[in-house]
Write a protein that holds these residues in place. Structure first.
Motif, PDB file in Angstrom:
ATOM      1  N   THR A  45      -9.149  52.685 -85.776  1.00 29.40           N
ATOM      2  CA  THR A  45      -8.878  51.353 -86.393  1.00 29.40           C
ATOM      3  C   THR A  45      -9.126  50.214 -85.086  1.00 29.40           C
ATOM      4  N   LEU A  46      -8.495  50.427 -84.138  1.00 30.07           N
ATOM      5  CA  LEU A  46      -9.079  49.592 -82.870  1.00 30.07           C
ATOM      6  C   LEU A  46     -10.439  49.491 -82.660  1.00 30.07           C
ATOM      7  N   GLY A  47     -11.016  50.784 -82.716  1.00 24.49           N
ATOM      8  CA  GLY A  47     -12.632  50.684 -82.483  1.00 24.49           C
ATOM      9  C   GLY A  47     -13.252  49.938 -83.533  1.00 24.49           C
ATOM     10  N   ALA A  48     -12.800  50.072 -84.853  1.00 22.41           N
ATOM     11  CA  ALA A  48     -13.462  49.223 -85.869  1.00 22.41           C
ATOM     12  C   ALA A  48     -12.986  47.775 -85.877  1.00 22.41           C
ATOM     13  N   ALA A  49     -11.994  47.368 -85.437  1.00 20.50           N
ATOM     14  CA  ALA A  49     -11.497  46.057 -85.471  1.00 20.50           C
ATOM     15  C   ALA A  49     -12.231  45.412 -84.308  1.00 20.50           C
ATOM     16  N   GLY A  50     -12.362  45.983 -83.116  1.00 19.72           N
ATOM     17  CA  GLY A  50     -12.877  45.273 -81.731  1.00 19.72           C
ATOM     18  C   GLY A  50     -14.297  46.035 -81.383  1.00 19.72           C
ATOM     19  N   ALA A  51     -15.125  46.190 -82.700  1.00 17.35           N
ATOM     20  CA  ALA A  51     -16.219  46.876 -82.291  1.00 17.35           C
ATOM     21  C   ALA A  51     -17.372  45.935 -81.704  1.00 17.35           C
ATOM     22  N   ASP A  52     -17.166  44.723 -81.879  1.00 16.48           N
ATOM     23  CA  ASP A  52     -17.990  43.562 -80.967  1.00 16.48           C
ATOM     24  C   ASP A  52     -17.803  43.676 -79.413  1.00 16.48           C
ATOM     25  N   ALA A  53     -16.533  43.873 -79.007  1.00 15.36           N
ATOM     26  CA  ALA A  53     -16.061  43.731 -77.640  1.00 15.36           C
ATOM     27  C   ALA A  53     -16.441  45.243 -77.144  1.00 15.36           C
ATOM     28  N   LEU A  54     -16.169  46.606 -77.805  1.00 12.61           N
ATOM     29  CA  LEU A  54     -16.316  47.842 -77.205  1.00 12.61           C
ATOM     30  C   LEU A  54     -17.618  48.231 -77.250  1.00 12.61           C
ATOM     31  N   SER A  55     -18.517  47.873 -78.300  1.00 12.13           N
ATOM     32  CA  SER A  55     -19.645  48.531 -78.213  1.00 12.13           C
ATOM     33  C   SER A  55     -20.823  47.982 -76.966  1.00 12.13           C
ATOM     34  N   PRO A  56     -21.089  48.921 -76.337  1.00 10.85           N
ATOM     35  CA  PRO A  56     -22.079  48.782 -75.158  1.00 10.85           C
ATOM     36  C   PRO A  56     -23.219  47.932 -75.610  1.00 10.85           C
ATOM     37  N   PHE A  57     -24.110  48.402 -76.500  1.00 15.72           N
ATOM     38  CA  PHE A  57     -25.004  47.506 -77.005  1.00 15.72           C
ATOM     39  C   PHE A  57     -25.014  47.275 -78.511  1.00 15.72           C
TER      40      PHE A  57
END
Length: 297
Positions: A45-57
């Motif tokens: 859930t945290l990954g989905a919600a913060g995908a813009d900040a967590l994704s390296p590309f």
């Protein structure tokens, strides 16, 4: 001697927890398996919600010179790249957003429809019960995937349509359980007393019938979210889910099938994400089922 209460019961016995109370308290605490499931779902859930900040590309940015790179820390592509040079880790993180959105929204919509029809059919009965029950029988006679594919082809691929397709084709699971429990609850003394006091039908259904079936609805809903994620991945694998370039786990698995011999990571990591997420939700659902099981009280 131990101090006694006004009724002659020793105070030490009055304040001690009974075995049934101890079991109820223990069942409210999640076991190790459910705790692991909660942690996994929290991370997803945290990954989905913060995908813009967590994704390296960027999940859609193509780099053909870097296509089909294996997982490595040196290049920054921890999970490798796909056939268009897109980062697999970034696409997997963004795919969690689609899967959770579809899973939760479709389960909630199907639950709302199934619970409403189940309450009306079970409490009102008569021709309405016969009509909805026959409709449910007809829908259950058709394999789910075939029905979902047929509806998806008619309405076309999109995120909203996928949610609607899954909801329309899975409401029967809620309906059957709710209807069966309402048929039992409506004959209880609590409902009879409410009728004698002059309570209206909507008030009886909302205040006395619905709370008695809510436990089963919660359990079904938690397990249905996992099913919806699998169903969405199946539709995406067949090209009937959310259309590209939006990354979805099912589509990523499909895109990696033809490269499974030379680039195993294309299908492995999104497939692993599906397995872990569904397994975690099922572990939570099993715990909720035990919590709401009256035989364990």
């Amino acid at each position: 001697m131990a101090a006694e209460t006004a009724l002659g019961v020793p105070a030490v016995l009055k304040h001690s927890a009974t075995p049934s109370t101890t079991r109820r308290r223990a069942r409210r605490l999640p076991p190790l398996t459910a705790t692991i499931g909660l942690i996994v779902i929290l991370l997803v859930t945290l990954g989905a919600a913060g995908a813009d900040a967590l994704s390296p590309f960027s999940p859609t940015a193509q780099a053909l010179r870097e296509r089909l790179q294996p997982p490595t820390l040196l290049s920054g592509h921890v999970l490798g790249t796909d056939n268009l040079g897109r980062d697999v880790l970034s696409r997997t993180i963004y795919g969690a957003r689609v899967s959770l959105t579809v899973g939760i929204a479709a389960a909630a919509l199907a639950g709302s429809l199934g619970v409403l029809l189940g309450l009306l059919a079970g409490y009102v009965g008569g021709w309405w019960d016969a009509l909805v029950s026959r409709l449910a029988d007809i829908q259950q006679a058709i394999p789910f995937l075939i029905l979902a594919i047929a509806v998806a082809v008619i309405v076309g691929p999109s995120l909203t349509n996928v949610v609607l397709v899954l909801a329309v084709t899975t409401w029967v699971s809620y309906f059957r359980v709710v209807r069966a429990e309402v048929l039992s609850v409506r004959e209880s003394l609590l409902v009879d007393a409410a009728r004698v006091l002059g309570a209206s039908t909507p008030r009886i259904v909302l205040r006395h019938v619905l709370p008695n079936v809510s436990g089963s609805v919660i359990v079904i809903g938690s397990l249905m979210v996992a099913n919806m994620i699998i169903f969405e991945a199946s539709l995406s694998f067949l090209g009937l889910g959310v259309p590209p370039p939006t990354p979805t786990w099912g589509r990523m698995v499909f895109d990696g099938v033809q490269y499974v011999d030379s680039a195993w990571w294309l299908s492995f990591f999104p497939g692993l994400a599906i397995v872990l997420t569904v397994l975690a939700i099922n572990l939570i659902g099993d715990w909720l089922r035990d919590v709401h099981d009256p035989r364990l009280t």
